[in-house]
Structure formats: structure tokens, C-alpha cells
Design a protein around this motif. Sequence first.
Motif, PDB file in Angstrom:
ATOM      1  N   GLU A 170       0.578  -1.301   0.068  1.00 43.86           N
ATOM      2  CA  GLU A 170      -0.037   0.093   0.072  1.00 43.86           C
ATOM      3  C   GLU A 170       0.604   1.121  -0.266  1.00 43.86           C
ATOM      4  OE1 GLU A 170      -3.432  -0.230   2.538  1.00 43.86           O
ATOM      5  OE2 GLU A 170      -2.459  -1.717   3.856  1.00 43.86           O
ATOM      6  N   PRO A 171       1.098   1.838  -1.306  1.00 44.03           N
ATOM      7  CA  PRO A 171       1.994   2.401  -1.167  1.00 44.03           C
ATOM      8  C   PRO A 171       1.321   4.151  -0.909  1.00 44.03           C
ATOM      9  CG  PRO A 171       2.199   1.512  -2.692  1.00 44.03           C
ATOM     10  CD  PRO A 171       1.316   0.963  -2.369  1.00 44.03           C
ATOM     11  N   GLY A 172       2.452   4.719   0.123  1.00 45.20           N
ATOM     12  CA  GLY A 172       1.408   5.746   0.606  1.00 45.20           C
ATOM     13  C   GLY A 172       1.667   6.097   1.781  1.00 45.20           C
ATOM     14  N   THR A 173       1.215   4.381   2.542  1.00 43.10           N
ATOM     15  CA  THR A 173       0.685   4.507   4.116  1.00 43.10           C
ATOM     16  C   THR A 173       1.856   3.854   4.976  1.00 43.10           C
ATOM     17  OG1 THR A 173       0.888   2.142   3.460  1.00 43.10           O
ATOM     18  CG2 THR A 173      -1.321   3.707   2.584  1.00 43.10           C
ATOM     19  N   ALA A 174       3.346   4.784   4.443  1.00 43.39           N
ATOM     20  CA  ALA A 174       4.072   3.684   5.540  1.00 43.39           C
ATOM     21  C   ALA A 174       4.679   5.087   6.574  1.00 43.39           C
ATOM     22  CB  ALA A 174       5.081   3.792   4.763  1.00 43.39           C
ATOM     23  N   ALA A 196      15.441   7.933   1.993  1.00 44.88           N
ATOM     24  CA  ALA A 196      14.515   8.128   2.013  1.00 44.88           C
ATOM     25  C   ALA A 196      13.306   9.161   1.536  1.00 44.88           C
ATOM     26  CB  ALA A 196      14.710   9.029   3.990  1.00 44.88           C
ATOM     27  N   GLY A 197      14.138   9.152   0.143  1.00 44.07           N
ATOM     28  CA  GLY A 197      13.856  10.224  -0.497  1.00 44.07           C
ATOM     29  C   GLY A 197      12.846  11.185  -0.468  1.00 44.07           C
ATOM     30  N   LEU A 198      13.426  11.979   0.242  1.00 47.53           N
ATOM     31  CA  LEU A 198      12.810  13.361   1.483  1.00 47.53           C
ATOM     32  C   LEU A 198      13.365  14.639   0.864  1.00 47.53           C
ATOM     33  CD1 LEU A 198      12.390  11.828   4.695  1.00 47.53           C
ATOM     34  CD2 LEU A 198      11.127  12.136   3.725  1.00 47.53           C
ATOM     35  N   VAL A 199      12.913  15.877   0.453  1.00 48.22           N
ATOM     36  CA  VAL A 199      12.719  16.536  -0.679  1.00 48.22           C
ATOM     37  C   VAL A 199      13.064  17.645   0.585  1.00 48.22           C
ATOM     38  CG1 VAL A 199      11.877  17.479  -2.410  1.00 48.22           C
ATOM     39  CG2 VAL A 199      11.349  15.835  -2.362  1.00 48.22           C
ATOM     40  N   ARG A 200      13.529  18.823   0.037  1.00 44.06           N
ATOM     41  CA  ARG A 200      13.943  20.133   0.558  1.00 44.06           C
ATOM     42  C   ARG A 200      14.540  21.440  -0.547  1.00 44.06           C
ATOM     43  NH1 ARG A 200      17.113  22.622   5.591  1.00 44.06           N
ATOM     44  NH2 ARG A 200      16.280  24.719   5.650  1.00 44.06           N
ATOM     45  N   VAL A 201      13.003  21.942  -0.529  1.00 44.08           N
ATOM     46  CA  VAL A 201      13.329  23.645  -1.324  1.00 44.08           C
ATOM     47  C   VAL A 201      13.157  24.350  -1.097  1.00 44.08           C
ATOM     48  CG1 VAL A 201      11.114  23.825  -3.617  1.00 44.08           C
ATOM     49  CG2 VAL A 201      11.408  21.370  -2.833  1.00 44.08           C
ATOM     50  N   GLY A 202      14.036  25.604  -1.849  1.00 44.33           N
ATOM     51  CA  GLY A 202      13.886  27.248  -1.267  1.00 44.33           C
ATOM     52  C   GLY A 202      14.321  27.714  -2.345  1.00 44.33           C
ATOM     53  N   SER A 203      14.048  28.651  -2.909  1.00 42.00           N
ATOM     54  CA  SER A 203      14.647  29.933  -3.625  1.00 42.00           C
ATOM     55  C   SER A 203      14.624  30.716  -3.129  1.00 42.00           C
ATOM     56  CB  SER A 203      12.981  29.865  -4.853  1.00 42.00           C
ATOM     57  OG  SER A 203      12.163  30.512  -3.555  1.00 42.00           O
ATOM     58  N   LEU A 204      15.488  31.907  -4.408  1.00 45.43           N
ATOM     59  CA  LEU A 204      16.090  33.102  -4.010  1.00 45.43           C
ATOM     60  C   LEU A 204      16.152  34.130  -5.154  1.00 45.43           C
ATOM     61  CD1 LEU A 204      17.859  34.365  -1.975  1.00 45.43           C
ATOM     62  CD2 LEU A 204      20.015  33.227  -2.420  1.00 45.43           C
ATOM     63  N   ALA A 205      15.737  35.264  -4.677  1.00 41.08           N
ATOM     64  CA  ALA A 205      15.896  35.910  -6.208  1.00 41.08           C
ATOM     65  C   ALA A 205      17.466  36.665  -6.064  1.00 41.08           C
ATOM     66  CB  ALA A 205      14.884  37.042  -5.379  1.00 41.08           C
ATOM     67  N   LEU A 206      17.437  36.775  -7.522  1.00 45.49           N
ATOM     68  CA  LEU A 206      19.411  37.190  -7.186  1.00 45.49           C
ATOM     69  C   LEU A 206      19.583  38.557  -6.710  1.00 45.49           C
ATOM     70  CD1 LEU A 206      20.204  35.102 -10.761  1.00 45.49           C
ATOM     71  CD2 LEU A 206      20.827  34.903  -7.940  1.00 45.49           C
ATOM     72  N   VAL A 209       6.985  15.770  11.226  1.00 47.26           N
ATOM     73  CA  VAL A 209       8.674  16.199  10.879  1.00 47.26           C
ATOM     74  C   VAL A 209       8.468  15.501   9.565  1.00 47.26           C
ATOM     75  CG1 VAL A 209      10.874  15.274  11.282  1.00 47.26           C
ATOM     76  CG2 VAL A 209       9.890  15.889  13.410  1.00 47.26           C
ATOM     77  N   LEU A 210       8.290  14.389   9.327  1.00 44.06           N
ATOM     78  CA  LEU A 210       8.227  13.305   8.250  1.00 44.06           C
ATOM     79  C   LEU A 210       7.614  14.296   7.097  1.00 44.06           C
ATOM     80  CD1 LEU A 210       9.345   9.956   9.560  1.00 44.06           C
ATOM     81  CD2 LEU A 210      10.903  11.749   8.566  1.00 44.06           C
ATOM     82  N   GLY A 211       6.107  14.917   7.498  1.00 49.95           N
ATOM     83  CA  GLY A 211       5.137  14.763   6.674  1.00 49.95           C
ATOM     84  C   GLY A 211       4.460  13.587   6.537  1.00 49.95           C
ATOM     85  N   LYS A 212       3.600  13.225   4.797  1.00 51.75           N
ATOM     86  CA  LYS A 212       3.084  12.400   4.509  1.00 51.75           C
ATOM     87  C   LYS A 212       3.378  11.781   3.742  1.00 51.75           C
ATOM     88  CE  LYS A 212      -1.706  10.162   3.743  1.00 51.75           C
ATOM     89  NZ  LYS A 212      -1.180   9.569   2.793  1.00 51.75           N
ATOM     90  N   ASP A 213       3.460  10.143   4.301  1.00 49.09           N
ATOM     91  CA  ASP A 213       4.911   8.785   2.607  1.00 49.09           C
ATOM     92  C   ASP A 213       3.837   9.751   1.467  1.00 49.09           C
ATOM     93  OD1 ASP A 213       5.093   7.302   1.132  1.00 49.09           O
ATOM     94  OD2 ASP A 213       4.312   5.413   1.912  1.00 49.09           O
ATOM     95  N   PRO A 214       4.579  10.484   0.537  1.00 51.47           N
ATOM     96  CA  PRO A 214       4.082  10.583  -0.477  1.00 51.47           C
ATOM     97  C   PRO A 214       3.941   9.465  -1.783  1.00 51.47           C
ATOM     98  CG  PRO A 214       6.154  11.361  -0.379  1.00 51.47           C
ATOM     99  CD  PRO A 214       7.047  10.202   0.874  1.00 51.47           C
TER     100      PRO A 214
END
Length: 444
Positions: free
Chosen positions: A228-232, A365-375, A237-242
Motif C-alpha cells: 500500500e504505497p503512501g501509507t508508511a 528516504a526520498g525526502l525533499v527540501r526546496v528553496g528559492s532565492l531572488a538574485l 516531522v516527516l510529512g505524509k508518505d508521498p
Amino acid sequence: MSCCFVPPYLLAHIAEATGDPHAARTCAQTRALDAALRERRAGSPPALVVPSDADGTKTVYTAGGTTRLPGEKARGDDEPPTGDLAVDEAYDSTGVVSTLFATAFGREGIDGEGTPVTVTVHYGERYDNAFWDGRQLVFGDGDGVVFERFTKPPDVLFHEYAHGVTQFTADLTYADQSGALNESMSDCFAAMAKQRMLGQSAAGADWLIGEGLFVPGIAAVALRSMREPGTAYDDPVLGKDPQVGSMSDDVQTEADNGGVHLNSGIPNRAFTLAALALGGNSWEVPGQIWYAALTGGSVGSGTGFAGFAAASVEAAERLFGAREAELVGDAWAQVGVVPGMDPPARAPAEVPPGTVRVVRSGGFAGLVRVGSLALGDGPAGAEVAALLERTDFAAIRDVRTDPDRFVYAFVHDGQEVTVPESALTPELARVASLVLGEPLPDTP
Ligand SMILES: [Zn+2]
């Protein structure tokens, strides 16, 4: 400067929990600028590491908290337990998974030629990952706040070992659908090794990957559920299994090498459904079919789900018969994969002009972190603009991405470049640090 966490990610939690801004695994990961790794290019899988002091079929080394590989020899083949849990777990698990491949599939060692296997534990400081670097297996100790040591659940090592087997067989490219298939192969063979170790039939197994990887208190039964992918997990802290388990939910993203740990749920569930339908033990009829498909020659580096589905149906027919072929085809159909279908096209990522976006993803673990910055945004924006100016993206574009290593995507000025951690230049490490808003150690 804006910086968001998707999901609210571990580094901030760890830094907050420990009060130590350098506590996180970035310390180790960005120091892993191994020159040998940096020079490796796509299309040429490296040879296995066989240190001069290796012996027998497997040797466990310790990096002693550094990122030097393979490190100091800790336990040779047929030597008694050392009392170091990580060393002994790695030793035992290597024995279990190599025995599965040898007895169930007639495969000696990772390369099929019996070359000794090299495993390193105690990699980095509180390093939250395990990976196959193309030549050997590597395990961190975990931060102890979210992750336990990565040798604790044996199927983490089984998974990494299978990445090696895939490299020496179909050599599925570690991006997009072939990458998700590569990920899935590792979970499928890890599940077989775990079930064989525990004496569980397909029907009696939990089909979980990475059970026990998280410390108590984290709301997670495991890292992934193949059935059952998505239910682990579902945790603050981790969020929901994506993870997804059907083509109707296929994820298109530039993160995680194109969602390899997300879309792997689709072929994972196909294997689970096939194993349940075929009955018996996963490493017998279903495992024979999957191994034959992986190694039979029709699956290659660019193969996607539909190509592998066709190869598995063909292998089932050839090895067992029409009934088995039909059950395997049904399993793929249930997850929305039809032999002959094309993988979905992914639109290139876009960011507003004058902006850079950094996505750190991948990892076991396949976890993601995103950031953006205006130059144009203050001193940090100016520094990043100068750093990007000095970076020759073309020179690093074709670096081979190793399974389960952290990977950084830089999106800027109509370009999208993915750089494995092992190939980060000091300039790109600094860009990632500024855009993601997290500390990095001194670059070498
Ligand atoms: Zn993996």
C-alpha cells in the motif's frame, strides 16, 4: 530570501532539537567530494572496490565518522562478531542477501563473478543515509533524533546491495521511469531477502521496507509499503508518505531524480500483486520472473515500466506458462501499466526570471527540501549570482547519479541541472547552502 520546506524537513528539526546548527547530515554529505567519484561519467559503470586487505566474499570497513572510503577494515569474512553493532549488522545482512542471490538465482556476488563485496559503516557524522556508490555499499549512523542507524533494518542493506546487482545487469539509468524501476528492483529483492530470512510467504509478509529505521516516537511503520504505497508514515516531522501506487497518480517532478522514490511505488505494488496472485514465496516463482526480466537482456538502461512489464510477462510465459504470464500481466494492469505504453513526458521546471531554485532530494528516504532565492535579494542574492556566474554547468551535466545519494537540482535562467552530492563543487555547495538556508561545512 524565501525558503520553504516540503515537507517541513529534518534538518531544521534536528538543528532545533539539538541546538547545534551543524548537527545535520549536511556536514557529512557536502564533504563527500571524493575526487574519484567526481570524475566518473555517465555510461561507464565503475569497477567494484576490492581493497588489498579484503578477504573471502565480504569485508566490512568503518569510516570512523569520516567520509573516507572504504575506511579501516573492521571485520573480514568468517571473522567473529566485533561487538560494534553497525559492523556486525552489516556483516550479517550482507551474508543474508548474497545468499538469496546465490541460492535463488545462481548469482555469485554483486557482479555475478564472485568479486568480494565491500561495505563501509559509520560514514560521516550522524549521516542520515545509506547508498550504493557504484563500487561499494555505504551506511551512516543516523542522527538518533529521527533516524536510527541505517544498518539496523536489514532490508536497507538488501536494497543497496540490489542496486549493485542492477548496475551490473540492466544498469537502469537513475532518473525518471528507469530510475523508479531501478528503485523498485531494490525494494523487490530486499523484500525477497527479508521474507526468505523470516520464513514468510508472500501472503504472510508485511511488504514493508525500512521497518525500524525511525526512532520511537516518529509516526511511521516503515519507510515504504510495497503493498500500500503512501501509507508508511504520517508524521509532523516527516510529512505524509508521498509514494504512489498507480499510474493514475504518477508524479512528475524535477526532485528526487524525477521522483524515483515516489513512482517506484507503482512497480513495487505490481510485484506485490503478482507475488500474491502467484502464491507461495516471493523469491521463488515471482522472484524468478523478476530476476529473469532484469537480467534477460531485453531490459536496458532506458527501460520504463511498460518495457519491464512486457519483459516480466515474457519471462513468466517462458519459465512457467500461460497462467503465470496472465497473472503477471494482470498485476501490471492493476497499477495502470500496459505493455507498450510510453512514459509520461515531464515539462521542464520553470522559475521566475532572476530567481534560482534549489531542490535537494534523493537519499534512501526520498525526502525533499526546496528553496528559492531572488538574485537581487540582498548580499545572499548577490553572492549566489556571482557563484552561478562562475559555474560551468555543461562540465558537470553528465555526471552519473548513484542510487540513493542526495542530489541537488538547480533551476535558473531556463536551465535545469541535476548534480549528485558527490559532484558538488564548492561554489554549488555554497549556492545550495544560501538558497536552502542551512549551514554547510567548509568545502575541501
Ligand atoms: Zn535505492
